[in-house]
Design an enzyme around this catalytic site. Structure first.
Site: not given
Ligand code: F6P
Length: 548
Positions: A206, A212, A267-268, A353, A384, A512
């Site tokens: 987003k 990452e 995002g979620r 979250e 189990h 972060k």
């Molecule tokens: O972990 C925090 C967060 O902002 C989430 O809310 C989001 O889904 C994820 O990182 C990924 O963010 P982006 O889609 O901006 O890479």
């Protein structure tokens, strides 16, 4: 505004909890043959049975009073109307619009949301047809065989969970792979057997700034160029989904290959947008539309059903009852469908979250629990592993059992074996087994009385452990859409009752920011800052010194 705990409705529930906590669910079932009929309901594609909670009709009435006094219905209507209920970020919350086929006008800041959604869906459909149909060719003219989705959190968990859940419906046209972790192992493993000539990357972010994802995306480009050698070929192999077009273009994605997201999609809650592209590429656009349709059916139910007959509302209220009034601060998700094996991971982000907050809408510290710890595993495997603790541990963990009437892949004898366990586990958690019953059983087996007395206490199951049961006809795109939307709305209702901002996630920021600074300190020539505490400083120094 009074705090939630000052509300008469809250206090009435507290007093009621004190009375009812001396009761056993087993007796409540024995006293009332109609308990299932009273405490279950049919919602689109899902039967919800919440009768195995320590509740009576009085409990439900009191919980509904709380929902009413917290204005759940009015906030729900504000969400659907596109009001900016995400106040800390000054945004609307409109993931429901992503699956709403209506033409009813809906504007955010002068933009027509309906046409934005339809436009992106049409673009997705065209892309999916091109790639799956073999018309989209790689830089050497070959058809695409593999999609690699690069993203994390909400830009990964939803599409990944759905892809796994609907794996039985894949037709083999395209393979889809997901890379989320910045641990290089994952991308290296994923790309090891792939061919740059036939691989299409979807960079899903987003913000298009997530460390990452950007690190993995850069490695993907490097891997691609290692063979393709010419940057102009990137536009045949890289697609972006983002609300930050500028950053996506700076990264090198061609403008026509960027799919939009909007700030009114969290995002979620974004798998319904172009973030869901890997799902559609994998399964075909029709199946993606089915997923949207199932979610929309649940949206309509949530919007229109009376609170007492409203599945997301009742599921949310059972959670509030167990968490806030009976003191159960963990919650297990136990799907009895192998295909739902990533559901708990997905729901952890969605629930924790969203509602893992400690201050209310006015910024005051809340004096009650917000989201419980959400965890889980595929049901039968969990039996189990950790069910021992669910049945006899000192912590009472309410659980959602999720199962289906029909298996996705019928194999003779398997589904009944699975479902027999599904039914047995929640019955055992509710009824338990008393010392007298244990004694009677062991006596019937011929065990000596002295030996029985030695072990009887260890075999007692107290029972009275709350569960909800959710039954689908079958896990397919439509019912899965309804299931996810059901939980999304449960989260919404709980956020309103807990008076927390469900749609921001400031709590992920501090770590972060610190990581960014520390990453610079990890360079061989850099020094480790004094400002760190002695633990962090020494750990970083140990890491650096120990590198060969
Ligand atoms: O972990 C925090 C967060 O902002 C989430 O809310 C989001 O889904 C994820 O990182 C990924 O963010 P982006 O889609 O901006 O890479």
């Amino acid at each position: 505004m009074p705090s939630r705990t000052e509300l008469t409705a809250w206090q009435a529930l507290q007093a009621h909890a004190n009375e009812i906590s001396t009761r056993h669910m087993s007796d409540l079932f024995d006293e009332d043959d109609l308990r299932f009929a009273k405490f279950s309901l049919q919602s689109p594609n899902i039967l919800l049975d919440y009768s195995k909670n320590l509740i009576t009709e009085e409990t439900r009435t009191k919980l509904l009073d709380l929902a009413k006094v917290c204005e759940v219905e009015s906030f729900r209507d504000k969400m659907f109307a596109g009001e900016k209920i995400n106040r800390t970020e000054d945004r609307a919350v409109l993931h429901v619009a992503l699956r709403d086929p209506s033409d009813e006008p809906l504007e955010i800041d002068g933009d027509d949301v309906r046409s934005q959604v339809k436009h992106e869906l049409a673009r997705m459909k065209a892309l999916v047809a091109q790639v799956r149909g073999g018309d989209w060719r790689g830089y050497t003219g070959k058809e695409i065989t593999d999609i690699v989705s690069v993203g994390i959190g909400g830009s990964n968990l939803g599409p990944l969970m759905v892809t796994e859940a609907l794996a039985a419906y894949q037709d083999g046209t395209l393979n889809v792979h997901y890379v989320s972790n910045v641990d290089g192992f994952q991308i290296a493993e994923t790309l090891r057997d792939l061919d740059p000539e036939t691989t299409l990357f979807v960079i899903a972010s987003k913000t298009f700034t997530t460390l990452e994802t950007m690190t993995n995306a850069n490695s993907a480009v490097a891997w691609f160029l290692d063979k393709a050698e010419d940057k102009s070929y990137i536009n045949r192999h890289f697609i972006a989904v983002s609300s930050n077009r500028t950053k996506a273009m700076e990264f090198g994605v061609a403008e026509e290959n960027i799919f939009d997201m909007w700030d009114w999609v969290g995002g979620r809650f974004s798998l319904w947008s172009a973030i869901g592209l890997p799902i559609a590429l994998n399964l075909g656009f029709e199946m993606f539309e089915e997923l949207l349709a199932g979610a929309h059916e649940m949206d309509d139910h949530f919007r229109t059903a009376p609170l007492a007959k409203n599945a997301p509302v009742m599921l949310a209220l059972m959670g509030v009852w167990n968490n806030n009034f009976l003191g159960r601060h963990a919650h297990a998700l136990l799907p009895y469908d192998q295909c739902l094996h990533r559901l708990a991971a997905y729901m952890q982000q969605a629930e924790m979250e969203s509602n893992g907050k400690s201050v209310n809408w006015s910024g005051e510290r809340i004096d009650y629990a917000s989201v419980p710890l959400i965890w889980g595993e595929v049901g039968i495997n969990g039996q189990h592993a950790f069910y021992q603790c669910l049945h006899q541990g000192t912590q009472i963990v309410p659980a959602d059992f999720i199962g289906s009437v029909e298996p996705t892949v019928p194999v003779k004898g398997h589904h009944d074996a699975l479902m027999a366990n599904f039914f047995a586990q929640s019955e055992a958690m509710m009824r338990g087994i008393s010392a007298d019953q244990v004694r009677a059983e062991l006596t019937a087996q011929g065990m000596a009385p002295e030996r029985i007395e030695e072990i009887v206490d260890h075999k007692v199951h107290e029972g009275n452990r709350p569960t909800n049961t959710l039954m689908l006809q079958k896990v397919d795109a439509r019912s899965l859409g309804s299931l996810i939307a059901l939980y999304e709305h449960k989260i919404f209702v709980q956020g309103i009752i807990w008076e927390v901002h469900s749609f921001d996630q400031w709590g992920v920021e501090l770590g972060k920011v610190l990581a960014k600074g520390i990453q610079a300190e990890l360079a061989p020539e850099a020094s480790v800052a004094d400002k760190h505490d002695s633990s962090t400083r020494n750990l970083i120094e140990y890491y650096k010194k120990s590198q060969s």
